[in-house]
Design a protein around this motif. Sequence first.
Motif, PDB file in Angstrom:
ATOM      1  N   MET A   1       0.836  -1.195   0.000  1.00 34.40           N
ATOM      2  CA  MET A   1       0.000   0.000   0.000  1.00 34.40           C
ATOM      3  C   MET A   1       0.873   1.247   0.000  1.00 34.40           C
ATOM      4  O   MET A   1       1.824   1.352   0.774  1.00 34.40           O
ATOM      5  N   GLN A   2       0.529   2.202  -0.870  1.00 35.84           N
ATOM      6  CA  GLN A   2       1.306   3.419  -0.972  1.00 35.84           C
ATOM      7  C   GLN A   2       0.960   4.391   0.151  1.00 35.84           C
ATOM      8  O   GLN A   2      -0.166   4.423   0.655  1.00 35.84           O
ATOM      9  N   GLY A   3       1.977   5.189   0.520  1.00 34.01           N
ATOM     10  CA  GLY A   3       1.767   6.148   1.591  1.00 34.01           C
ATOM     11  C   GLY A   3       0.709   7.180   1.260  1.00 34.01           C
ATOM     12  O   GLY A   3       0.005   7.674   2.152  1.00 34.01           O
ATOM     13  N   VAL A   4       0.555   7.495  -0.034  1.00 31.63           N
ATOM     14  CA  VAL A   4      -0.444   8.482  -0.427  1.00 31.63           C
ATOM     15  C   VAL A   4      -1.852   7.968  -0.137  1.00 31.63           C
ATOM     16  O   VAL A   4      -2.764   8.758   0.176  1.00 31.63           O
ATOM     17  N   ALA A   5      -2.047   6.641  -0.240  1.00 27.95           N
ATOM     18  CA  ALA A   5      -3.361   6.071   0.062  1.00 27.95           C
ATOM     19  C   ALA A   5      -3.673   6.212   1.544  1.00 27.95           C
ATOM     20  O   ALA A   5      -4.803   6.543   1.938  1.00 27.95           O
ATOM     21  N   VAL A   6      -2.681   5.952   2.398  1.00 27.09           N
ATOM     22  CA  VAL A   6      -2.871   6.090   3.846  1.00 27.09           C
ATOM     23  C   VAL A   6      -3.163   7.547   4.190  1.00 27.09           C
ATOM     24  O   VAL A   6      -4.054   7.845   4.998  1.00 27.09           O
ATOM     25  N   LEU A   7      -2.419   8.457   3.574  1.00 31.76           N
ATOM     26  CA  LEU A   7      -2.627   9.878   3.833  1.00 31.76           C
ATOM     27  C   LEU A   7      -4.019  10.305   3.384  1.00 31.76           C
ATOM     28  O   LEU A   7      -4.710  11.067   4.078  1.00 31.76           O
TER      29      LEU A   7
END
Length: 209
Positions: A1-7
């Motif tokens: 999972m990409q950090g942009v998705a978490v953000l």
Amino acid sequence: MQGVAVLGFLVAVAPITATPGASLTLVVSRVATGGRRQGWWVILGTVTGLYVHATLAAVGLAALVLRSSQAFWVVKLVGAGYLVGLGIWLLWSAARRPTGPPPTVRARRLPWRVHHPYLQGLLGNVLNPKAAAVYLTLAPQFLEPGRPVLVPMLLLATAHAALHTCWLAGWTAVSGAAARLLRRANVRRLFDRLTGAILLGLGVRAAMT
């Protein structure tokens, strides 16, 4: 999972987290009763509830509840009943609260006792269908199709838990700073009545929504 998705997920759940609800009410109430430590117990119970919702959503159990109107209403009414019962208990406690100073020695409360702040925080979150809906309708938008769901869902829950902890920890600090005032008998009685009325209102609103 990409950090942009978490953000992106954090940005989406931030307004929901900041909306006053049962967790915030419980934190302020328990800190006023027994200090910051009880507030942290409520936070731990609330965070545990987030992981429960994330896990159930990942394995599809919570989806079954929302797809079945009967099952959804059972969960909804149980959660609303819990908030109403907790509110009534606080109102009843306020009516019976003595006018003298509070006792200096408190009995130790184990986490699995009914009125322990951890259990109150846990049940207040687990029995909230809106919290389940976050992981059934919002979280899937930030998952990658065709990949395993459980680990990414728990990662989103961890980010959500961190955000929720920071928010409630801030209120724990503010409530702790005002704890001496809130522990005065007359102020405490008024505060219990206010807290009980808020929880009672949240329960009624949850049942009627």
